[in-house]
Design a protein around this motif. Structure first.
Motif, PDB file in Angstrom:
ATOM      1  N   ILE A 147       0.862  -1.178   0.000  1.00 24.74           N
ATOM      2  CA  ILE A 147       0.000   0.000   0.000  1.00 24.74           C
ATOM      3  C   ILE A 147       0.900   1.230   0.000  1.00 24.74           C
ATOM      4  O   ILE A 147       1.652   1.457   0.943  1.00 24.74           O
ATOM      5  N   PHE A 148       0.815   2.013  -1.077  1.00 22.00           N
ATOM      6  CA  PHE A 148       1.664   3.179  -1.235  1.00 22.00           C
ATOM      7  C   PHE A 148       0.949   4.448  -0.760  1.00 22.00           C
ATOM      8  O   PHE A 148      -0.270   4.555  -0.837  1.00 22.00           O
ATOM      9  N   GLN A 149       1.731   5.434  -0.339  1.00 22.42           N
ATOM     10  CA  GLN A 149       1.148   6.704   0.086  1.00 22.42           C
ATOM     11  C   GLN A 149       0.415   7.384  -1.058  1.00 22.42           C
ATOM     12  O   GLN A 149      -0.646   7.978  -0.873  1.00 22.42           O
ATOM     13  N   THR A 150       0.965   7.275  -2.266  1.00 20.82           N
ATOM     14  CA  THR A 150       0.371   7.948  -3.425  1.00 20.82           C
ATOM     15  C   THR A 150      -0.594   7.040  -4.187  1.00 20.82           C
ATOM     16  O   THR A 150      -1.024   7.379  -5.288  1.00 20.82           O
ATOM     17  N   PHE A 151      -0.903   5.891  -3.628  1.00 20.98           N
ATOM     18  CA  PHE A 151      -1.897   4.945  -4.150  1.00 20.98           C
ATOM     19  C   PHE A 151      -1.433   4.227  -5.417  1.00 20.98           C
ATOM     20  O   PHE A 151      -1.643   3.031  -5.565  1.00 20.98           O
ATOM     21  N   ASN A 152      -0.836   4.962  -6.391  1.00 19.99           N
ATOM     22  CA  ASN A 152      -0.332   4.348  -7.628  1.00 19.99           C
ATOM     23  C   ASN A 152      -1.410   3.607  -8.401  1.00 19.99           C
ATOM     24  O   ASN A 152      -1.168   2.524  -8.950  1.00 19.99           O
ATOM     25  N   LEU A 153      -2.603   4.168  -8.463  1.00 17.79           N
ATOM     26  CA  LEU A 153      -3.662   3.591  -9.282  1.00 17.79           C
ATOM     27  C   LEU A 153      -3.462   4.001 -10.737  1.00 17.79           C
ATOM     28  O   LEU A 153      -2.969   5.093 -11.031  1.00 17.79           O
ATOM     29  N   LEU A 154      -3.837   3.130 -11.657  1.00 17.48           N
ATOM     30  CA  LEU A 154      -3.761   3.442 -13.080  1.00 17.48           C
ATOM     31  C   LEU A 154      -4.994   4.228 -13.474  1.00 17.48           C
ATOM     32  O   LEU A 154      -6.120   3.736 -13.360  1.00 17.48           O
ATOM     33  N   GLN A 155      -4.783   5.449 -13.943  1.00 18.65           N
ATOM     34  CA  GLN A 155      -5.889   6.372 -14.176  1.00 18.65           C
ATOM     35  C   GLN A 155      -6.805   5.942 -15.320  1.00 18.65           C
ATOM     36  O   GLN A 155      -7.978   6.317 -15.351  1.00 18.65           O
ATOM     37  N   GLY A 201     -10.093   9.375  -0.261  1.00 29.01           N
ATOM     38  CA  GLY A 201     -10.305   8.238   0.636  1.00 29.01           C
ATOM     39  C   GLY A 201     -10.752   6.994  -0.103  1.00 29.01           C
ATOM     40  O   GLY A 201     -10.346   5.873   0.230  1.00 29.01           O
ATOM     41  N   GLN A 202     -11.580   7.159  -1.122  1.00 32.69           N
ATOM     42  CA  GLN A 202     -12.033   6.011  -1.914  1.00 32.69           C
ATOM     43  C   GLN A 202     -10.895   5.425  -2.736  1.00 32.69           C
ATOM     44  O   GLN A 202     -10.801   4.198  -2.891  1.00 32.69           O
ATOM     45  N   GLN A 203     -10.030   6.273  -3.260  1.00 36.88           N
ATOM     46  CA  GLN A 203      -8.868   5.768  -3.982  1.00 36.88           C
ATOM     47  C   GLN A 203      -7.974   4.939  -3.060  1.00 36.88           C
ATOM     48  O   GLN A 203      -7.441   3.907  -3.472  1.00 36.88           O
ATOM     49  N   GLN A 204      -7.829   5.390  -1.819  1.00 38.35           N
ATOM     50  CA  GLN A 204      -7.048   4.631  -0.851  1.00 38.35           C
ATOM     51  C   GLN A 204      -7.666   3.254  -0.619  1.00 38.35           C
ATOM     52  O   GLN A 204      -6.963   2.247  -0.501  1.00 38.35           O
ATOM     53  N   ARG A 205      -8.992   3.177  -0.604  1.00 35.36           N
ATOM     54  CA  ARG A 205      -9.663   1.900  -0.397  1.00 35.36           C
ATOM     55  C   ARG A 205      -9.438   0.952  -1.579  1.00 35.36           C
ATOM     56  O   ARG A 205      -9.303  -0.261  -1.390  1.00 35.36           O
ATOM     57  N   GLU A 223       3.436   4.945   4.723  1.00 38.15           N
ATOM     58  CA  GLU A 223       2.698   6.185   5.003  1.00 38.15           C
ATOM     59  C   GLU A 223       1.292   6.116   4.393  1.00 38.15           C
ATOM     60  O   GLU A 223       0.882   6.995   3.625  1.00 38.15           O
ATOM     61  N   PRO A 224       0.522   5.085   4.723  1.00 37.39           N
ATOM     62  CA  PRO A 224      -0.756   4.869   4.031  1.00 37.39           C
ATOM     63  C   PRO A 224      -1.810   5.946   4.263  1.00 37.39           C
ATOM     64  O   PRO A 224      -2.775   6.033   3.499  1.00 37.39           O
ATOM     65  N   THR A 225      -1.630   6.767   5.302  1.00 37.96           N
ATOM     66  CA  THR A 225      -2.615   7.823   5.568  1.00 37.96           C
ATOM     67  C   THR A 225      -2.063   9.211   5.267  1.00 37.96           C
ATOM     68  O   THR A 225      -2.685  10.210   5.593  1.00 37.96           O
ATOM     69  N   GLY A 226      -0.900   9.271   4.629  1.00 37.59           N
ATOM     70  CA  GLY A 226      -0.217  10.542   4.427  1.00 37.59           C
ATOM     71  C   GLY A 226      -0.991  11.549   3.597  1.00 37.59           C
ATOM     72  O   GLY A 226      -0.814  12.757   3.766  1.00 37.59           O
ATOM     73  N   ASN A 227      -1.858  11.088   2.697  1.00 43.44           N
ATOM     74  CA  ASN A 227      -2.616  11.990   1.840  1.00 43.44           C
ATOM     75  C   ASN A 227      -4.069  12.154   2.272  1.00 43.44           C
ATOM     76  O   ASN A 227      -4.882  12.689   1.509  1.00 43.44           O
ATOM     77  N   LEU A 228      -4.382  11.688   3.474  1.00 45.04           N
ATOM     78  CA  LEU A 228      -5.763  11.740   3.955  1.00 45.04           C
ATOM     79  C   LEU A 228      -5.901  12.698   5.125  1.00 45.04           C
ATOM     80  O   LEU A 228      -4.954  12.910   5.882  1.00 45.04           O
ATOM     81  N   ASP A 229      -7.099  13.259   5.290  1.00 47.61           N
ATOM     82  CA  ASP A 229      -7.331  14.094   6.459  1.00 47.61           C
ATOM     83  C   ASP A 229      -7.472  13.205   7.693  1.00 47.61           C
ATOM     84  O   ASP A 229      -7.445  11.980   7.605  1.00 47.61           O
ATOM     85  N   ARG A 230      -7.619  13.835   8.858  1.00 44.88           N
ATOM     86  CA  ARG A 230      -7.586  13.073  10.111  1.00 44.88           C
ATOM     87  C   ARG A 230      -8.665  11.991  10.165  1.00 44.88           C
ATOM     88  O   ARG A 230      -8.373  10.847  10.488  1.00 44.88           O
TER      89      ARG A 230
END
Length: 265
Positions: A147-155, A201-205, A223-230
């Motif tokens: 699980i990457f901080q930047t998600f690395n999903l293929l757009q 948040g959905q992209q993280q899921r 850093e799986p929550t690095g791009n998410l709010d609290r």
């Protein structure tokens, strides 16, 4: 089942220490033979090292692991020096450290993405040094979820396809399993949404579902929550830990966020 949990912390001096979590199953020991992670050749600054009793059959076992990089101005910088480390199957562990302290390097070495300068990594009974590049690729695909901080999903691919692509490098595509994973992380109604149509948040899921796609024995979370709010960060962390428990996968997470790390205490 009790999960061994510990927070390993890199202090500003570059020393990596260990703090026992207070969860059931934690087995504190003070002994020269306990396990410590060491950054930059530092030592534990406590009266003995804190760690866990060695698992009888560890999923992950590391000895004398080092990694150095060339400095821009010349010379070498040792970013990682792990003398001894072991992680049991199903264990959950968090590694604390600021940027540049070797956390991501450590995960990438475990995943076989980087090669160490010296030392050994044995994952699921297999020595990475003896596998070669192709063998490490197979082991990573079949045994590790990342699980990457930047998600690395293929757009250009929707949520379902992103999870299926993760399967393509492992045991093969199983569309029903991919859909079930997305449903488990709360995206059952967004299988055909593209990343740009999803919230952060959905992209993280989706990234969490993809990490579990090949039924890994070990999940690495950088850093799986690095791009998410609290709020979304807390929910994402709870989800990651829950799905790892449900699948029996061990979890090794790195973060500098004290709120994330507090969940392991």
């Amino acid at each position: 089942n009790c999960f061994q949990e510990v927070i390993l912390s890199i202090r500003s001096s570059g020393v990596l220490g260990a703090e026992l979590g207070k969860r059931p199953g934690a087995m504190p020991v003070k002994s020269p033979n306990s396990y410590g992670l060491f950054a930059g050749g530092g030592t534990i600054d406590a009266g003995g090292r804190l760690g866990f009793v060695r698992p009888s059959m560890p999923l992950l076992e590391i000895t004398n692991l080092t990694k150095t990089y060339a400095r821009p101005g010349g010379g070498m910088h040792r970013v990682l020096d792990v003398r001894e480390f072991a992680l049991a199957a199903g264990a959950q562990l968090a590694l604390r450290g600021e940027s540049g302290t070797g956390k991501t390097t450590f995960l990438n070495l475990i995943a076989g993405i980087l090669a160490p300068d010296s030392g050994g990594i044995v994952l699921d009974g297999r020595d990475l040094a003896k596998l070669g590049e192709a063998g490490c690729d197979r082991l990573r695909a079949e045994t590790i979820g990342y699980i990457f901080q930047t998600f690395n999903l293929l757009q250009g691919h929707n949520a379902l396809e992103n999870v299926e692509l993760g399967m393509a490098f492992g045991r093969g595509v199983d569309r029903a399993h991919a859909a079930a994973l997305l449903k488990r992380v709360g995206l059952g109604d967004k299988l055909h949404h593209f990343p740009r149509q999803l919230s952060t948040g959905q992209q993280q899921r989706v990234a969490v579902a993809r990490a579990l796609a090949n039924r890994p024995k070990l999940v690495l979370a950088d850093e799986p929550t690095g791009n998410l709010d609290r709020r979304h960060g807390r929910e994402s962390l709870e989800l990651i830990r829950e799905v790892c428990r449900e699948s029996g996968a061990a979890l090794l997470l790195v973060s500098h966020d004290e709120r994330v790390l507090a969940a392991f205490e």
